[in-house]
Design a protein around this motif. Structure first.
Motif: not given
Length: 446
Positions: A382-402
């Motif tokens: 659960v701890g590991y997968t929460i991090a997946q949503i909070a971080g890497p899930a949309f990181a490429p999209m966030i970086a692209t948007a920024i």
């Protein structure tokens, strides 16, 4: 006859020495997580370079890239659910059975993606089917990491949890390397062939990896620590509730600690590939070669750093890696912006081949040993997968948007720096000793 053969195989494995079982279990974990990251890296690369044209051809390049990376993030949204479900049964029924189910589920989704028609044939239905497969794949992966890591850590000989626990994590760069090599081989095709059928080949080949993984995993013994918990009747009725009630702080710190590792990995291996090809105008094959080289180095040094953590402490090794990830951000972008293929390769090696393995090598043994065996699968997953949503899930999209909003790579670097600082704070909040004193406590606790 088949049942007799299977029984003999199981009996032979069960009668093996503890160290032999530990090695075999580590191999089983390595194979499984290699498949996991082959699947996810393959999707990430394809989302960066192929899906905008195959599934979103009517959109502008920026919007198509954002939508493709959004589908990449959908899989991460399913991970916590998978972590809860498989963690529940893993803590109640056993680790081994869950690993067989997740392996079949992950591989099947990847294979079906390779058969999925594009937008030109099915229109929006193709996108919907892609999202559904991605969601199911993420659900399976949510249960894969915790089980594979626990099997390695709980079978490890005394004082060697760092070394043996790193094999599940070693599957990440191994899978990335394999995906990059296969992807690179097919991407050299002419564009017409590549975008019609060439990109599908790596997805279809995943079925071979699943076959190998099943052969290995079905012959493994159940975790001895789980077996001991069953014997003591220490199995919890609802592990998810128990984990949050008694170890909520550890769950949140696991999530925060992993944040920088997850974000930097997926930004380096997906966003920077897209950025290098589209903004720095680098050759597509050379960017993939950089990913393959960096990931191969990462896989090779994992056992070294895992063993090092048995001598100087897992938390200490992780902190060194988290600080290095922060330090490498600006040099990496400066190198990529030169537009030189060799510089791009060096940039990826700095992040993925040097800084990243210091964190990823000890992730499994560090996170899982924060929880007692009765809720270990659930708590760590659960701890590991929460991090997946909070971080890497949309990181490429966030970086692209920024970058799309500012046009400045420094803005993306600032976002990554904040993520790394959060992880450094969370590692500090884990508390306890550092260095050799930490290692002494690890050995004392098994």
């Amino acid at each position: 006859m088949a049942r007799t053969s299977e029984a003999l195989t199981t009996q032979a494995v069960s009668s093996a020495s503890p160290r032999s079982k530990a090695r075999r279990t580590a191999l089983g974990s390595l194979v499984g997580t290699t498949i996991e990251y082959y699947d996810f890296m393959l999707y990430g690369l394809t989302a960066a370079l192929v899906f905008p044209k195959v599934f979103f051809p009517a959109q502008t390049p920026l919007v198509a890239a954002l939508l493709a990376f959004a589908t990449f993030g959908i899989g991460f949204l399913a991970r916590p659910l998978g972590g809860i479900v498989f963690g529940h049964f893993g803590d109640r029924v056993g680790r081994k059975k869950m690993l067989v189910i997740t392996l079949i589920g992950m591989g099947s989704c990847t294979f079906l993606m390779g058969l999925l028609p594009g937008y030109s044939l099915l229109g929006e239905t193709a996108v919907v089917l892609l999202v559904v497969l991605r969601f199911i794949q993420g659900f399976m992966v949510g249960g894969e990491w915790g089980g594979a890591t626990l099997m390695s850590v709980e079978h490890a000989p005394p004082g060697r949890k760092g070394l043996y626990g790193t094999f599940a994590q070693m599957g990440a760069p191994s899978g990335v390397t394999l995906a990059a090599v296969v992807f690179m081989a097919t991407s050299s095709l002419p564009d017409a062939d590549y975008f019609s059928w060439g990109w599908r080949v790596p997805f279809l080949l995943s079925i071979l990896l699943v076959g190998v993984g099943l052969i290995v995993r079905t012959t493994l013994d159940e975790s001895p620590e789980f077996a001991a918990a069953v014997k003591k009747e220490a199995v919890v009725k609802v592990p998810f509730i128990e984990a949050w009630r008694t170890h909520w702080k550890q769950i949140l710190l696991v999530a925060g600690t992993y944040l920088s590792q997850g974000v930097m990995a997926y930004v380096a291996l997906t966003y920077l590939v897209s950025y290098g090809a589209n903004t720095a105008h680098l050759d597509r094959t050379m960017t993939l070669l950089g990913v393959a080289i960096a990931s191969a180095i990462c896989a090779a040094v994992h056992p070294v750093f895992g063993l090092l953590s048995d001598y100087i402490g897992r938390k200490t090794v992780y902190m060194i890696g988290a600080v290095l990830l922060l330090v490498m951000i600006v040099p990496a972008f400066l190198l990529v912006n030169t537009g030189m293929s060799v510089a791009f390769i060096i940039a990826i090696v700095l992040i993925q081949g040097i800084a990243m393995p210091l964190t990823s090598a000890v992730t499994g043994p560090l996170f899982t040993t924060l929880f007692p065996e009765r809720i270990r699968y659930t708590g760590s997953s659960v701890g590991y997968t929460i991090a997946q949503i909070a971080g890497p899930a949309f990181a490429p999209m966030i970086a692209t948007a920024i970058y799309g909003a500012t046009g400045q790579w420094t803005s993306v670097a600032g976002y990554l720096a904040v993520i790394c600082l959060i992880s450094i704070v969370c590692v500090t909040l884990l508390g306890g000793a550092w260095g050799k004193k930490e290692a002494e406590l690890q050995r004392r606790n098994g």
